[in-house]
Design a protein around this motif. Structure first.
Motif, short mmCIF file in Angstrom:
data_model
loop_
_atom_site.label_atom_id
_atom_site.label_comp_id
_atom_site.label_asym_id
_atom_site.label_seq_id
_atom_site.Cartn_x
_atom_site.Cartn_y
_atom_site.Cartn_z
N THR A 104 29.69 -24.36 -0.54
CA THR A 104 28.43 -23.90 -1.12
C THR A 104 27.84 -22.77 -0.28
N TYR A 105 27.22 -21.83 -0.97
CA TYR A 105 26.69 -20.62 -0.34
C TYR A 105 25.27 -20.36 -0.81
N VAL A 106 24.57 -19.56 -0.04
CA VAL A 106 23.31 -18.98 -0.49
C VAL A 106 23.44 -17.47 -0.34
N ALA A 107 22.89 -16.74 -1.30
CA ALA A 107 22.87 -15.28 -1.23
C ALA A 107 21.42 -14.81 -1.30
N PHE A 122 21.10 -5.06 -1.75
CA PHE A 122 21.24 -5.71 -0.45
C PHE A 122 21.63 -7.15 -0.73
N VAL A 123 22.77 -7.60 -0.18
CA VAL A 123 23.24 -8.96 -0.39
C VAL A 123 23.70 -9.53 0.95
N ASN A 124 23.06 -10.60 1.39
CA ASN A 124 23.44 -11.30 2.61
C ASN A 124 23.85 -12.72 2.21
N ILE A 125 25.09 -13.09 2.49
CA ILE A 125 25.64 -14.36 2.03
C ILE A 125 25.91 -15.27 3.22
N LYS A 126 25.43 -16.50 3.14
CA LYS A 126 25.66 -17.48 4.20
C LYS A 126 26.28 -18.74 3.62
N GLU A 127 27.26 -19.29 4.34
CA GLU A 127 27.84 -20.57 3.98
C GLU A 127 26.89 -21.68 4.40
N ARG A 128 26.72 -22.68 3.54
CA ARG A 128 25.76 -23.74 3.79
C ARG A 128 26.39 -25.02 4.34
N THR A 129 27.56 -25.38 3.83
CA THR A 129 28.11 -26.71 4.10
C THR A 129 28.87 -26.81 5.41
N GLN A 130 29.27 -25.68 5.97
CA GLN A 130 29.96 -25.71 7.25
C GLN A 130 29.71 -24.40 7.99
N ALA A 131 30.00 -24.41 9.27
CA ALA A 131 29.81 -23.19 10.06
C ALA A 131 30.70 -22.09 9.51
N ASP A 132 30.13 -20.91 9.36
CA ASP A 132 30.85 -19.76 8.85
C ASP A 132 31.56 -19.08 10.01
N PRO A 133 32.88 -18.88 9.96
CA PRO A 133 33.60 -18.31 11.11
C PRO A 133 33.00 -17.01 11.62
N LYS A 134 32.50 -16.17 10.72
CA LYS A 134 31.95 -14.88 11.15
C LYS A 134 30.48 -14.74 10.80
N ASN A 158 15.24 -26.31 3.77
CA ASN A 158 16.29 -26.30 4.79
C ASN A 158 16.38 -24.95 5.50
N GLU A 159 16.87 -24.99 6.75
CA GLU A 159 16.92 -23.77 7.54
C GLU A 159 18.35 -23.32 7.80
N LEU A 160 18.52 -22.00 7.79
CA LEU A 160 19.71 -21.33 8.28
C LEU A 160 19.26 -20.34 9.34
N TYR A 161 20.22 -19.61 9.91
CA TYR A 161 19.90 -18.79 11.07
C TYR A 161 20.53 -17.40 10.93
N ALA A 162 19.78 -16.39 11.29
CA ALA A 162 20.30 -15.03 11.21
C ALA A 162 21.30 -14.74 12.32
N ASN A 163 21.12 -15.38 13.49
CA ASN A 163 21.89 -15.00 14.68
C ASN A 163 23.01 -15.95 15.05
N ILE A 164 23.15 -17.09 14.36
CA ILE A 164 24.26 -18.00 14.63
C ILE A 164 24.90 -18.45 13.32
N SER A 165 26.14 -18.93 13.41
CA SER A 165 26.91 -19.23 12.21
C SER A 165 26.87 -20.70 11.82
N ASP A 166 25.94 -21.47 12.37
CA ASP A 166 25.86 -22.90 12.08
C ASP A 166 25.66 -23.17 10.58
N ALA A 167 26.12 -24.33 10.16
CA ALA A 167 25.84 -24.77 8.79
C ALA A 167 24.35 -25.03 8.63
N GLU A 168 23.95 -25.17 7.39
CA GLU A 168 22.55 -25.44 7.05
C GLU A 168 22.06 -26.72 7.72
#
Length: 335
Positions: free
Chosen positions: A92-95, A22-34, A282-292
Motif C-alpha cells: 500500500t502506498y500514499v501519493a 508534483f507527485v511524492n509517493i511513500k510506501e506505507r506497509t513496510q520500510a521503503d528501500p529508498k 497516521n504519520e510518515l516521515y520526509a527524512n526516513i524510510s520507515d513504514a507508516e
C-alpha cells in the motif's frame, strides 16, 4: 495498492480531480528501500529525487517509475530503477500530489541567473530549475506571484543536502536540512541578509558557493507562499503535554508537515486520508524510510490542528510547519 509482479506492469491512479505536477509517493506497509520517490513535471516524469537521502537525481528514462502525469492522476510502473519502488505488488502506498501549470514551463531571466519553472493557479506554489553561479548576491526568479514564505532546494547532480529556508521568526536567519534530523543552523546568509530580505516579489538572492549555488551545479527549487484558505507556513511552540498546542491555519488541513527547529527530530507528515479521522491520523516521515506509524499524535480540525501527545510534534520547543488545504474552491479545477 501496487500491482507490480516482477515484470513491467502499470497501475493507473485516478480520482485526483486535477493533473498533478508534483507527485511524492511513500510506501506505507513496510520500510521503503529508498524512501519514497519525488517527481515533478518541470524536471520531467523520468527524473526522481528523494528527501530521505542527499542522493543525486536518478534518471529512470529506460524504465520510468512514474510513467506519466495524467489529467486525473498518474501512472505508476514496476519494476523501477535502483530499488525506487512505487508499485510493488499488494503493497500500500500514499501519493501526495499538487498541481502547478500542467507541465507548461517558462523561462524567466529577470534575475542574474535564468530559471525555468511553472506556478500553480493561486500563484503560491512553484517548481523551478536553475544552474548555480557560485557568486554571492546573484538572483534567480522563483516564479511565484509574490514573495515566498518557504523555499526548498536540492542540487540535482550531486549528493548535497536539501536546503530548507523560511521567513518565520526563528527560521528567518537560519536554514535546515529536509533530509536529516539536524537542528536549524545559523550562518547561512551573507551581507546581513535574512530570508525575508533575500526573498523578493519575483527573485531570490543566492549566497556564494553554497549547497544551493555551487558553480555549474544544477538545482530544483520548490517555492511556497502563504495563501488564504490554501497554504499556511508558520511556527508554533509545543507544550510537552498530551493536551497539546493548537495551531490555527484558517482552513481544514489536508496535509501537514512539522519539524522541531532547536532539537534533533524527524520531519513528520500527516494527512486526511490515512486513516483520516481524529485521532487516527497516521504519520510518515520526509527524512526516513520507515513504514507508516500509528501512534495517535494530532487532531485535524476545521481551522487547524491540535497536538495530542507530549513528544514530537509537541515537545516544549519551536516547530516549523507547512499545511495545505484539499483543493480550495477558489482555485478548483473546472470539470
Amino acid at each position: 495498492s501496487g500491482s507490480g509482479d516482477g515484470v513491467p506492469k502499470t497501475n493507473t491512479i485516478t480520482g485526483l480531480g486535477f493533473k498533478p505536477d508534483f507527485v511524492n509517493i511513500k510506501e506505507r506497509t513496510q520500510a521503503d528501500p529508498k524512501g519514497g520517490p519525488l517527481y515533478d513535471s518541470t524536471r520531467g516524469n523520468t527524473k526522481l529525487i528523494t528527501t530521505v537521502t542527499a542522493d543525486a537525481e536518478v534518471d529512470q528514462a529506460a524504465l520510468p517509475g512514474l510513467v506519466s502525469f495524467d489529467t486525473d492522476g498518474f501512472k505508476a510502473q514496476y519494476p523501477n530503477t535502483s530499488d525506487y519502488y512505487i508499485n510493488r505488488s499488494n503493497n500500500t502506498y500514499v501519493a501526495w500530489c499538487q498541481r502547478a501549470n500542467g507541465g507548461t514551463t517558462s523561462s524567466d531571466a529577470s534575475g542574474d541567473i535564468t530559471s525555468v519553472g511553472q506556478v500553480d493557479p493561486s500563484g503560491c506554489f512553484s517548481i523551478f530549475t536553475y544552474t548555480g553561479s557560485g557568486t554571492a548576491g546573484n538572483t534567480v526568479a522563483h516564479h511565484l506571484d509574490q514573495a515566498p514564505d518557504l523555499m526548498i532546494f536540492k542540487e540535482r547532480g550531486n549528493g548535497n543536502n536539501w536546503i530548507t529556508l523560511a521567513g518565520t521568526p526563528y527560521m528567518d536567519t537560519r536554514y535546515i536540512y529536509l533530509d536529516t534530523t539536524a537542528v536549524a543552523n545559523t550562518g547561512f546568509y551573507g551581507g546581513g541578509r535574512t530570508f525575508s530580505s533575500s526573498a523578493g516579489a519575483s527573485t531570490f538572492t543566492l549566497e556564494g558557493a553554497t549547497e544551493m549555488n555551487r558553480s555549474s551545479g544544477t538545482y530544483v527549487g520548490y517555492g511556497f507562499s502563504n495563501c488564504e484558505g490554501y497554504i499556511k507556513i508558520g511556527e508554533y511552540e509545543g507544550n510537552g503535554n498530551a493536551d497539546g498546542s493548537f495551531v490555527c491555519t484558517g482552513f481544514r488541513p489536508a496535509w501537514i508537515m512539522t519539524k522541531a527547529l532547536d532539537s534533533t527530530s524527524n520531519w513528520q507528515i500527516f494527512d486526511n486520508k490515512r486513516i483520516g479521522y481524529n485521532v487516527d491520523n497516521n504519520e510518515l516521515y520526509a527524512n526516513i524510510s520507515d513504514a507508516e506509524a500509528t501512534t495517535d499524535m494530532i487532531d485535524i480540525l476545521s481551522n487547524g490542528f491540535k497536538m495530542r501527545i507530549a513528544t514530537d510534534p509537541n515537545v516544549a520547543e519551536t516547530y516549523l510547519y507547512i499545511a495545505f488545504a484539499e483543493n480550495p474552491f477558489k482555485y478548483a479545477t473546472a470539470r
